[in-house]
Design an enzyme around this catalytic site. Structure first.
Site, short mmCIF file in Angstrom:
data_model
loop_
_atom_site.label_atom_id
_atom_site.label_comp_id
_atom_site.label_asym_id
_atom_site.label_seq_id
_atom_site.Cartn_x
_atom_site.Cartn_y
_atom_site.Cartn_z
N LEU A 507 0.81 -1.22 0.00
CA LEU A 507 0.00 0.00 0.00
C LEU A 507 0.85 1.27 0.00
O LEU A 507 0.39 2.32 -0.43
CB LEU A 507 -0.91 0.01 1.24
CG LEU A 507 -1.93 -1.13 1.34
CD1 LEU A 507 -2.65 -1.06 2.68
CD2 LEU A 507 -2.92 -1.03 0.20
N GLY A 508 2.07 1.20 0.50
CA GLY A 508 2.94 2.37 0.56
C GLY A 508 4.13 2.10 1.44
O GLY A 508 4.28 1.02 2.02
N GLY A 510 7.49 4.27 3.91
CA GLY A 510 8.05 5.49 4.47
C GLY A 510 9.38 5.18 5.10
O GLY A 510 9.98 4.11 4.87
N GLY A 511 9.87 6.10 5.95
CA GLY A 511 11.16 5.91 6.59
C GLY A 511 11.18 4.71 7.53
O GLY A 511 12.23 4.13 7.79
N GLY A 513 9.51 1.79 6.97
CA GLY A 513 9.37 0.53 6.26
C GLY A 513 8.18 0.59 5.32
O GLY A 513 7.89 1.65 4.74
N VAL A 515 3.94 -0.74 4.20
CA VAL A 515 2.61 -1.14 4.66
C VAL A 515 1.99 -2.04 3.59
O VAL A 515 2.01 -1.70 2.40
CB VAL A 515 1.71 0.08 4.92
CG1 VAL A 515 0.32 -0.38 5.37
CG2 VAL A 515 2.32 0.98 5.98
N LYS A 529 1.93 -3.00 9.00
CA LYS A 529 3.05 -2.06 8.95
C LYS A 529 4.31 -2.83 9.33
O LYS A 529 4.49 -3.23 10.48
CB LYS A 529 2.80 -0.91 9.92
CG LYS A 529 3.89 0.13 9.99
CD LYS A 529 3.47 1.23 10.96
CE LYS A 529 4.56 2.27 11.13
NZ LYS A 529 4.15 3.34 12.08
N ASP A 625 3.57 14.23 14.09
CA ASP A 625 3.76 13.91 12.67
C ASP A 625 2.43 13.90 11.94
O ASP A 625 2.16 13.00 11.15
CB ASP A 625 4.48 12.56 12.52
CG ASP A 625 5.07 12.38 11.13
OD1 ASP A 625 5.29 13.42 10.45
OD2 ASP A 625 5.30 11.24 10.71
#
Length: 817
Positions: A507-508, A510-511, A513, A515, A529, A625
């Site tokens: 699904l996506g 980031g910093g 790891g 998802v 996640k 965040d």
């Protein structure tokens, strides 16, 4: 002569810092009294943009001249000719020095000529006229408050003298004259506190739990009710805390705490916050349900229906509700009974109610049932005062669903309604009996299975004891025993659910790891996640997220289902939200059109989630965040805040903290956090403001804009706002459907949230009132990071060169998420 001059100079120095006025002494404009420990000042001042002069008391150690008491609030001076003196009768008198006979204000205490009195400013903020010898207080400002309550002040009444203690709002920030809102105690029925707009109730508290003392972590409350007095007062457990309660010009009661480290006032509590908290929002016999974003907040009590259905369908419940069967005799000795409604802030008891202390609930019900005019009753525990029976003999007004102030209300209904209610309970009872029958058969089988499982578990424990002990004592033991209530998933289950983390399920990332989408054997969809093995920051964030989100439950927060910790793998398992994240609907080229009504609902939903984190949860959480990619959307486009890896817990009165490790996402971080590492609830407010502007515009804050000086969306919006062209920033896809007034209001709220000065930014409760059109909007000041030149206000603040250089705010310096 020289010696006399020195003595006079010493006397002058002493008098200039005095805290008292003696008989026939004067205090002129420009002179002040300062309390013994230097906490409060009494003197003349001019509020805001006014040119009028007033005599008042303000904090000595708090910047901004916060005035807590005013003598002549409705009789100001036009110049500096005012004089305060203590006359020969021991009365404080305020008059014009050019016209001594014209008294504008006086304590007006009857007395014979005497020189034994002195007026003193105390360190509590109380101006008192006392006898020199006995120290008996003859008059005190605490008995005559204006718009502010300080610790030690009372709200209530003296039943013997008839004196009432209450506060009245200002007319405006620039005019401290008597406003239209009054905060006072109504002793009728069960004592309740009201905010009145003129003579009309505007807000009402729940019944007071009349215990002698009640303490919280910050305050010690005192409730007194006897033949002589009835009042409420509070004191601070820590005398170093600066705390006040103020009734603002909009009718909102606020409890504020001074945050010295942040140099601003923090809102501890306020009311009314929601539309439901306004008095009689749903009319007679109506019940209001707060936080109901998707549906009308008003409903009718059992046995009642809307009086005007057509108006009700338009979300206008002012007409209230009426009985479904209008024949009054149907509830008069005709088989009627009571239906329990809970949890509630029970109806207003000041009109048409009857109260008796020390009466059981059954006796209370019998009393109500014996009188055909009794519409409802409640049995309320008042601690040492006993259990009170409240019976209503008129309209049930201002009833609200409220778990924090949970009382039971028993509403009188006719035989038909009672039968329907009993039938529904009977169905539930039958289901329960069936469950008991099934369980009686299943128990023996379950015992056998359980015995086998226990044997198997003991065997496995014996085999894995050494391995487990080794695991929990290593640095990578992420899920501690205190989190054993959080479900732990086996890694094989996660592999099966995600098809071994197939790229098609990603699904996506980031910093931290990536998802992945997954599906459990029971058909439930999940989002996994997966912490990257190479992530230096991820382990601490993973531990933090498990600690925090497992304790948080709110409709606007994403739900954590469990975690998985095996070997080097650390994973969090969340509920899966089909509509992905908000940034997809705002910035993706293939995005579907997100209409204005949905966008406004998303803004409100995010605000409610933040309110829960900042004020309503058991822990005060600073997210740190907040960004559009961390706002997930469910099937009905309701927003849910996710990713608590950077969040921090604040304890008690803590309002600010500092870190040397600034992490976050460029474009959403507040200036004080980027430059100095300082973060607070106002840091989240800044991020929320950025999100609001992005939702309206469909543009990223750190994109490129046409303005010559602006290099952020905030700067672009600010320039358009100043030129009266703010609507030009609205996303082109909704320009045919949005409501200009609503959009302009949201743009202004967004700009208020991203102001440079922390103190200027509103709290999230104030934001919600603004969104609900319950308060006026102040004019925003210039946002942070508007232009390249504006960054200079932060440079060299820490003795470093180029701290706020645009080139330094990059993903290589800030640990981006």
């Amino acid at each position: 002569m020289f010696l006399k001059s020195c003595i006079l100079m010493l006397l002058f120095t002493f008098c200039s810092s005095r805290d008292t006025i003696s008989i026939n002494q004067m205090l002129k404009d420009g002179e002040v009294l300062i309390s013994n420990e230097g906490k409060f000042v009494l003197g003349f001042f001019t509020p805001g943009n006014s040119n009028r002069r007033y005599l008042g008391i303000w904090y000595q150690k708090v910047p901004g001249q916060i005035v807590v008491w005013i003598a002549n609030r409705d009789s100001p001076f036009n110049d500096s000719s005012a004089v305060l003196s203590l006359n020969k009768y021991g009365n404080l008198v305020l008059y014009d020095s050019t016209k001594p006979e014209a008294t504008l204000w006086s304590t007006n205490v009857t007395a014979e000529a005497s020189d034994s009195r002195v007026a003193q400013l105390l360190d509590t903020g109380n101006l008192a006229v006392v006898h020199n010898a006995s120290k008996e207080i003859v008059w005190q400002s605490f008995d005559h408050p204006t718009d502010t309550l300080l610790p030690g002040m009372k709200v209530g009444m003296n039943r013997k003298t008839g004196m009432q203690w209450f506060i009245i709002s200002r007319k405006s920030a620039d005019d401290p004259g008597t406003g239209e809102f009054i905060y006072k105690l109504n002793p009728n029925g069960v004592p309740q506190f009201f905010v009145y707009q003129g003579s009309k109730p505007y807000w009402r508290s729940a019944p007071r739990p009349w215990k002698n003392h009640l303490s919280s972590s910050e305050h010690n409350y005192t409730y007194v009710i006897n033949q002589d007095e009835i009042y409420d007062s509070y004191a601070l457990l820590d005398p170093s805390i600066i705390n006040r309660v103020v009734l603002d010009p909009s009718g909102t009661v606020k409890r504020l705490i001074w945050a010295s480290r942040e140099n601003s006032w923090q809102e501890y509590w306020s009311a009314p916050m929601y539309r439901c908290e306004r008095y009689g929002e749903c009319g007679a016999y109506g019940k209001c349900i707060p936080n109901n974003i998707d549906m009308f907040e008003c409903t009718c009590l059992p046995g009642y229906e809307p009086r005007y259905p057509s108006e009700w369908s338009k979300r206008d419940a002012s007409g209230g509700c009426v009985r479904k069967r209008l024949n009054t005799s149907s509830v008069c000795r005709n088989g009627e009974g009571f239906v329990k409604v809970t949890p509630l802030k029970i109806p207003d008891s000041s009109v048409g109610s009857w109260v008796s202390m020390s009466m059981s609930r059954i006796d209370c019900e019998n009393v109500c049932l014996a009188n055909c005019s009794c519409t409802a009753y409640s049995s309320v525990d008042f601690g040492s005062k006993g259990t009170a029976c409240l019976a209503w003999y008129g309209d049930l007004m201002d009833t609200m669903e409220n778990e924090d102030e949970s009382y039971d209300l028993y509403v009188r209904v006719d035989a038909i309604e009672l039968a329907e209610y009993s039938r529904s309970k009977s169905i539930l009872h039958k289901k329960g009996m069936m469950a008991i029958l099934v369980s009686s058969i299943a128990v023996p089988i379950a015992v056998i299975i359980a015995a086998y499982c226990m044997w198997l578990q003991k065997k496995r424990k014996k085999e894995g004891a050494l391995l487990y002990l080794k695991h929990i004592t290593t640095p990578n033991a992420l899920v501690e025993r205190s989190h054993s209530d959080l479900p732990l998933f086996k890694i094989n289950s996660i592999f099966a659910a995600t098809d071994r983390f197939a790229p098609a399920n990603k699904l996506g990332e980031g910093g931290f790891g990536s998802v992945y989408r997954g599906q459990l054997p029971n058909g439930q969809e999940i989002a996994v996640k997966r912490l990257a093995k190479s992530s230096g920051q991820g382990i601490e964030e993973f531990k933090n997220e498990v600690t925090l989100i497992a304790k948080l439950q709110h409709r606007n927060l994403v739900k954590l289902l469990g975690c998985c910790v095996e070997g080097e793998e650390q994973m969090l398992i969340y509920e899966y939200l089909r509509n992905r994240s908000l940034d997809f609907f705002l910035f993706d080229q293939t995005r579907p059109v997100l209409e204005w009504k949905k966008r406004l609902g998303i803004i409100v939903g995010i605000a409610r989630g933040i309110l829960y984190l900042h004020r309503d949860s058991r822990l005060r959480i600073i997210h740190r965040d907040l960004k559009t990619s961390n706002i997930l959307l469910d099937e009905e486009m309701n927003p849910k805040i996710s990713d608590f890896g950077m969040a921090r817990i604040f304890q008690g009165n803590q309002v600010q903290d500092r870190t040397t490790r600034v992490v976050g996402t460029y474009g959403y971080m507040s200036p004080e956090y980027v430059v100095f590492g300082k973060y607070s609830i106002k840091s989240d407010i800044y991020s929320f403001g950025v999100i609001v502007l992005e939702v309206i515009s469909g543009m990223r804050n750190n994109g490129s804009y046409q303005d010559a000086l602006a290099f952020t969306l905030m700067g672009h919006v600010w320039e358009l706002w100043r030129e009266g062209r703010a609507l030009e920033v609205v996303d082109a896809s909704i320009r045919d459907s949005y409501i200009p007034e609503e959009v302009l209001r949201c743009i202004q709220i967004g700009l208020l949230c991203v102001q440079v000065d922390v103190e200027d930014r509103p709290t999230i409760s104030e934001v919600l009132r603004m969104l609900n059109r319950e308060t006026a909007l102040p004019c925003p000041k210039e946002p942070a990071f508007v232009s390249r030149e504006s960054c200079s206000i932060y440079s060299n603040s820490q003795g470093a060169e180029g701290v706020c250089s645009v080139n330094e705010i990059t993903h290589s310096v800030v640990e981006a998420r």
